[in-house]
Design an enzyme around this catalytic site. Structure first.
Site, PDB file in Angstrom:
ATOM      1  N   CYS A  61       0.846  -1.193   0.000  1.00  0.00           N
ATOM      2  CA  CYS A  61       0.000   0.000   0.000  1.00  0.00           C
ATOM      3  C   CYS A  61       0.889   1.253   0.000  1.00  0.00           C
ATOM      4  O   CYS A  61       1.874   1.326   0.731  1.00  0.00           O
ATOM      5  CB  CYS A  61      -0.906   0.004   1.237  1.00  0.00           C
ATOM      6  SG  CYS A  61      -1.944   1.474   1.314  1.00  0.00           S
ATOM      7  N   CYS A  65       0.965   4.836   6.814  1.00  0.00           N
ATOM      8  CA  CYS A  65       0.370   4.688   8.153  1.00  0.00           C
ATOM      9  C   CYS A  65       1.362   3.931   9.060  1.00  0.00           C
ATOM     10  O   CYS A  65       1.711   2.777   8.761  1.00  0.00           O
ATOM     11  CB  CYS A  65      -0.940   3.932   8.065  1.00  0.00           C
ATOM     12  SG  CYS A  65      -2.034   4.637   6.805  1.00  0.00           S
ATOM     13  N   CYS A  68       0.744   0.255  10.391  1.00  0.00           N
ATOM     14  CA  CYS A  68       0.219  -0.784   9.491  1.00  0.00           C
ATOM     15  C   CYS A  68       1.279  -1.691   8.875  1.00  0.00           C
ATOM     16  O   CYS A  68       2.302  -1.230   8.364  1.00  0.00           O
ATOM     17  CB  CYS A  68      -0.596  -0.110   8.388  1.00  0.00           C
ATOM     18  SG  CYS A  68      -1.434  -1.301   7.334  1.00  0.00           S
ATOM     19  N   CYS A 105     -16.891  -8.255   6.075  1.00  0.00           N
ATOM     20  CA  CYS A 105     -16.125  -7.028   5.786  1.00  0.00           C
ATOM     21  C   CYS A 105     -14.891  -7.369   4.965  1.00  0.00           C
ATOM     22  O   CYS A 105     -14.135  -8.264   5.340  1.00  0.00           O
ATOM     23  CB  CYS A 105     -15.647  -6.384   7.075  1.00  0.00           C
ATOM     24  SG  CYS A 105     -16.955  -6.053   8.234  1.00  0.00           S
ATOM     25  N   CYS A 136     -19.598  -5.057   3.940  1.00  0.00           N
ATOM     26  CA  CYS A 136     -18.821  -3.883   4.357  1.00  0.00           C
ATOM     27  C   CYS A 136     -17.484  -3.955   3.618  1.00  0.00           C
ATOM     28  O   CYS A 136     -16.970  -5.056   3.382  1.00  0.00           O
ATOM     29  CB  CYS A 136     -18.584  -3.930   5.871  1.00  0.00           C
ATOM     30  SG  CYS A 136     -17.530  -2.576   6.448  1.00  0.00           S
ATOM     31  N   CYS A 196     -18.959   3.279   8.757  1.00  0.00           N
ATOM     32  CA  CYS A 196     -18.243   2.611   9.841  1.00  0.00           C
ATOM     33  C   CYS A 196     -16.960   3.417  10.033  1.00  0.00           C
ATOM     34  O   CYS A 196     -16.094   3.431   9.152  1.00  0.00           O
ATOM     35  CB  CYS A 196     -17.938   1.169   9.437  1.00  0.00           C
ATOM     36  SG  CYS A 196     -16.864   0.314  10.607  1.00  0.00           S
ATOM     37  N   ARG A 268     -17.770  -0.980  18.177  1.00  0.00           N
ATOM     38  CA  ARG A 268     -17.120  -2.269  17.932  1.00  0.00           C
ATOM     39  C   ARG A 268     -15.785  -2.392  18.651  1.00  0.00           C
ATOM     40  O   ARG A 268     -14.902  -1.546  18.489  1.00  0.00           O
ATOM     41  CB  ARG A 268     -16.911  -2.480  16.429  1.00  0.00           C
ATOM     42  CG  ARG A 268     -16.219  -3.797  16.138  1.00  0.00           C
ATOM     43  CD  ARG A 268     -16.082  -4.070  14.687  1.00  0.00           C
ATOM     44  NE  ARG A 268     -17.378  -4.176  14.042  1.00  0.00           N
ATOM     45  CZ  ARG A 268     -17.575  -3.917  12.762  1.00  0.00           C
ATOM     46  NH1 ARG A 268     -16.586  -3.533  12.010  1.00  0.00           N
ATOM     47  NH2 ARG A 268     -18.768  -4.044  12.239  1.00  0.00           N
TER      48      ARG A 268
END
Ligand code: SAM
Ligand code: DTB
Ligand code: SF4
Length: 355
Positions: A61, A65, A68, A105, A136, A196, A268
């Site tokens: 990616c 971040c 991550c 998801c 999702c 979400c 959640r």
């Protein structure tokens, strides 16, 4: 109107920083009592919604971040995997349904979906939806048009987290802005999908940043229908791998405050359950968490085994919530019930005043 019934009906979007900080400052027992009281006004307190997560495109990616495993700038020895074929995703979705999940998801490690990948995503979503599961996806930043196409393909929820406060944000991510995230969220909302959106705690931020994150979420025009609270999963090779542990009671406080600020949202208990004891998880449920990721894998890290969750549910007398549509019905019923009680109380008050 009694205080209890009043708060059952009032959904606020004008919280002040001072009010949110005051909730964090409450003694734990008072905070838990308040959160549980709000929770009971809107939900079956013993029902927990189960979502299963599948990473359908792994690694490489372009974002940076710092928590991550999938960022190209983090040296995490993760095996890069291209976008899965529809049938592979369908197999996992069938399995998730068989195991009792009501929502499926799908996560893709993209800054934003590639044009080719996006076409395939639309087909995948149609397929999963046809199994009778809520769908999702979390695919990174979206354009307005992509949000509409996802809605049309049958996507129920889009997950896109603010992650932290606006102030702490650039200590964690530099390749896209807080405003970029808010823009994607408003495209998702305008397209008619459910939102979400939550964050991660335990990234070395201050309590004021946790206040800032929850304040921003609670003051959005519409509360996200689902608010994931992730406890940082420390991943070797990421800049946050050696971050100091957050006091677990502080994580539970975040859940309780989220429940109070956003009474009708599903809160959640997301990443980080592997590092929570059964007792800490029980406190999260008591604080108002009513949704979890269910199944042994999150995106690239482990989650408790389904059997372990079934056992804990048994010990705590919890049961799976059918679908969020059921939860919404329950929420309306609880509010109507509180309203009816108020009416009865008001009539009784009037009668007392007359006599
Ligand atoms: N690329 C997409 C995006 O960022 O929107 C989707 C996938 S991304 C992994 C989804 C969310 O998972 C992140 O926004 C973050 O809140 C959470 N997450 C990722 N890694 C995590 C970690 N190590 N610990 C806790 N939460 C994490
Ligand atoms: C969210 O808020 N948490 C989930 C989901 N949305 C996509 C992801 C958690 C990821 C934990 C780290 C990993 O497994 O890579
Ligand atoms: Fe990419 Fe999402 Fe990971 Fe950030 S959190 S590096 S955007 S996969």
């Amino acid at each position: 109107m009694s205080k209890t019934a009043e708060s059952a009906q009032e959904i606020r979007h004008d919280w002040s920083r001072k009010e949110v900080q005051a909730l964090f400052d409450l003694p734990m027992n008072d905070l838990m009592f308040q959160a549980q009281t709000v929770h009971r006004q809107h939900f079956d307190p013993n029902a927990v919604q189960l979502s299963t997560l599948l990473n359908i495109k792994t690694g490489a990616c372009a974002e940076d971040c710092s928590y991550c495993s999938q960022s190209v700038v983090n040296d995490t020895s993760l095996k890069v995997e291209p976008l899965m074929h529809q049938e592979t995703v369908m197999e996992s979705a069938r399995e998730a349904k068989k195991n009792g999940a009501s929502r499926f998801c799908m996560g893709a490690a993209w800054r934003s979906p590639t044009p080719k990948g996006f076409e395939r995503i639309l087909e995948i979503i149609g397929g999963v939806k046809s199994l009778g599961l809520e769908t999702c996806a979390t695919l990174g930043m979206l354009s307005n048009e992509q949000a509409h196409q996802l809605k049309e393909a049958g996507l129920d929820y889009y997950n896109h987290n603010l992650d932290t406060s606006a102030e702490y944000y650039d200590k964690v991510i530099t390749t896209r802005t807080y405003q970029d995230r808010l823009d994607t969220l408003s495209f998702v909302r305008d397209a008619g999908m459910k939102v979400c959106c939550g964050g991660i705690v335990g990234m070395g931020e201050e309590q004021t940043d946790r206040v800032g994150l929850l304040l921003t979420l609670a003051n959005l025009d519409h509360h996200p229908e689902s608010v994931p609270m992730n406890l940082l999963v420390k991943i070797e090779g990421t800049p946050l791998a050696d971050t100091e542990d957050l006091d677990i009671f502080e994580f539970i406080r975040c859940i309780a405050v989220a429940r109070i600020l956003m009474p009708r949202s599903m809160v959640r208990l997301s990443a980080g359950r592997q590092s929570l004891s059964d007792e800490a998880q029980a406190m999260c449920y008591l604080a108002g968490a009513n949704s979890i990721f269910y199944g042994e894998r999150l995106l690239t890290t482990d989650n408790p085994e389904a059997d372990q969750d079934r056992m804990l549910f048994g010990r705590l007398g919890l049961h799976p919530m059918e679908t969020e549509a059921d939860a919404a019905r329950e929420s309306e019923l609880a509010a109507a019930d509180a309203g009816a009680h108020t009416q009865v109380n008001e009539q009784a008050d009037e009668q007392q005043a007359v006599h």
